[in-house]
Design an enzyme around this catalytic site. Sequence first.
Site, PDB file in Angstrom:
ATOM      1  N   HIS A  20       0.840  -1.205   0.000  1.00 56.77           N
ATOM      2  CA  HIS A  20       0.000   0.000   0.000  1.00 56.77           C
ATOM      3  C   HIS A  20       0.873   1.253   0.000  1.00 56.77           C
ATOM      4  O   HIS A  20       0.613   2.200  -0.735  1.00 56.77           O
ATOM      5  CB  HIS A  20      -0.900   0.042   1.246  1.00 56.77           C
ATOM      6  CG  HIS A  20      -1.966  -1.016   1.289  1.00 56.77           C
ATOM      7  ND1 HIS A  20      -2.156  -1.832   2.379  1.00 56.77           N
ATOM      8  CD2 HIS A  20      -2.904  -1.380   0.376  1.00 56.77           C
ATOM      9  CE1 HIS A  20      -3.182  -2.645   2.143  1.00 56.77           C
ATOM     10  NE2 HIS A  20      -3.640  -2.407   0.933  1.00 56.77           N
TER      11      HIS A  20
ATOM     12  N   LYS B 176     -17.771  -6.319   7.027  1.00 56.82           N
ATOM     13  CA  LYS B 176     -16.526  -7.052   7.262  1.00 56.82           C
ATOM     14  C   LYS B 176     -16.237  -7.014   8.751  1.00 56.82           C
ATOM     15  O   LYS B 176     -16.675  -6.124   9.455  1.00 56.82           O
ATOM     16  CB  LYS B 176     -15.377  -6.392   6.502  1.00 56.82           C
ATOM     17  CG  LYS B 176     -15.337  -6.776   5.038  1.00 56.82           C
ATOM     18  CD  LYS B 176     -14.011  -6.318   4.454  1.00 56.82           C
ATOM     19  CE  LYS B 176     -13.876  -6.692   3.002  1.00 56.82           C
ATOM     20  NZ  LYS B 176     -12.642  -6.171   2.408  1.00 56.82           N
TER      21      LYS B 176
ATOM     22  N   ARG C 249      -1.539  -6.289  -8.684  1.00 58.79           N
ATOM     23  CA  ARG C 249      -0.324  -7.049  -8.381  1.00 58.79           C
ATOM     24  C   ARG C 249      -0.094  -8.123  -9.423  1.00 58.79           C
ATOM     25  O   ARG C 249       0.937  -8.186 -10.070  1.00 58.79           O
ATOM     26  CB  ARG C 249      -0.430  -7.682  -6.980  1.00 58.79           C
ATOM     27  CG  ARG C 249      -0.433  -6.673  -5.852  1.00 58.79           C
ATOM     28  CD  ARG C 249      -1.026  -7.229  -4.595  1.00 58.79           C
ATOM     29  NE  ARG C 249      -2.410  -7.651  -4.808  1.00 58.79           N
ATOM     30  CZ  ARG C 249      -3.228  -8.056  -3.856  1.00 58.79           C
ATOM     31  NH1 ARG C 249      -2.810  -8.129  -2.622  1.00 58.79           N
ATOM     32  NH2 ARG C 249      -4.479  -8.394  -4.118  1.00 58.79           N
TER      33      ARG C 249
ATOM     34  N   SER D 254      -3.038  -7.850   2.574  1.00 65.70           N
ATOM     35  CA  SER D 254      -3.364  -7.684   4.000  1.00 65.70           C
ATOM     36  C   SER D 254      -3.875  -8.997   4.568  1.00 65.70           C
ATOM     37  O   SER D 254      -3.575  -9.357   5.708  1.00 65.70           O
ATOM     38  CB  SER D 254      -4.443  -6.617   4.178  1.00 65.70           C
ATOM     39  OG  SER D 254      -3.975  -5.373   3.774  1.00 65.70           O
TER      40      SER D 254
HETATM   41  O1  PNS Z   1      -8.940  -3.025  -0.139  1.00 64.92           O
HETATM   42  P1  PNS Z   1     -10.159  -3.598  -0.797  1.00 64.92           P
HETATM   43  O2  PNS Z   1     -10.979  -4.335   0.232  1.00 64.92           O
HETATM   44  O3  PNS Z   1      -9.831  -4.432  -2.004  1.00 64.92           O
HETATM   45  O4  PNS Z   1     -11.028  -2.338  -1.313  1.00 64.92           O
HETATM   46  C1  PNS Z   1     -12.250  -2.537  -1.953  1.00 64.92           C
HETATM   47  C2  PNS Z   1     -12.989  -1.201  -2.146  1.00 64.92           C
HETATM   48  C3  PNS Z   1     -13.087  -0.430  -0.847  1.00 64.92           C
HETATM   49  C4  PNS Z   1     -12.265  -0.348  -3.161  1.00 64.92           C
HETATM   50  C5  PNS Z   1     -14.418  -1.546  -2.688  1.00 64.92           C
HETATM   51  O5  PNS Z   1     -15.010  -2.512  -1.874  1.00 64.92           O
HETATM   52  C6  PNS Z   1     -15.338  -0.338  -2.750  1.00 64.92           C
HETATM   53  O6  PNS Z   1     -15.175   0.537  -3.598  1.00 64.92           O
HETATM   54  N1  PNS Z   1     -16.315  -0.277  -1.826  1.00 64.92           N
HETATM   55  C7  PNS Z   1     -17.230   0.836  -1.664  1.00 64.92           C
HETATM   56  C8  PNS Z   1     -18.644   0.487  -2.128  1.00 64.92           C
HETATM   57  C9  PNS Z   1     -18.766   0.593  -3.639  1.00 64.92           C
HETATM   58  O7  PNS Z   1     -18.555   1.636  -4.226  1.00 64.92           O
HETATM   59  N2  PNS Z   1     -19.113  -0.541  -4.274  1.00 64.92           N
HETATM   60  C10 PNS Z   1     -19.231  -0.648  -5.720  1.00 64.92           C
HETATM   61  C11 PNS Z   1     -17.858  -0.916  -6.331  1.00 64.92           C
HETATM   62  S1  PNS Z   1     -18.002  -1.120  -8.052  1.00 64.92           S
END
Ligand code: PNS
Length: 170
Positions: A19, A43, A92, A130
């Site tokens: 990150h 979560k 990645r 993570s």
């Molecule tokens: O670190 P992560 O868990 O891979 O991050 C995922 C994240 C936070 C980017 C994704 O879950 C997200 O954007 N969540 C917010 C809700 C949202 O906008 N959902 C539609 C995504 S297309």
Amino acid sequence: MNKVIAIYPGSFDPPTNGHLDLIARGSKIFDELVVAILRNPEKNPLFSLAERRVMLDALTADFTNVRVDTFDGLTVDYATQVGASAVLRGIRALSDYEYELQMALMNRKLRPELETVFMMPANQYSYLSSHLVREIAHLGGSIKGLVPEMVEERLREKIEAEKIDAVLKK
Ligand code: PNS
């Protein structure tokens, strides 16, 4: 010229060197980068939102154009709220691509003017997540070099506290 603001959304549970590598890269190409921690009650995070925020605040303190925030709801709505025109995400390996592409295209459908920018972390972090860091730490393996020292310390404390809790509950 207008400032280009980007958000870097994620769970950051915990923040890893991958990150931080991406934050460093993003801070070079965007005028302002907002590291946005998702407040996700579904979560069950290891670190509370406040703990993740405190860690990320300290870890990004040297970047003058980076700030840390938390958000809930849609990423595209949060991006609009902070005036961001881009979403930064790390890729990645090929395995990330499908999920990331799906999210990027869905975000584009929701907010066509918001661009998703993918960046690759340094090679040594291409296998880092993570989730794996949490698992290795719980099972007593070494996470040296995978997370900043501060995170390593916090993980150790967290796992010790969990062990004590488990003994007390017996
Ligand atoms: O670190 P992560 O868990 O891979 O991050 C995922 C994240 C936070 C980017 C994704 O879950 C997200 O954007 N969540 C917010 C809700 C949202 O906008 N959902 C539609 C995504 S297309």
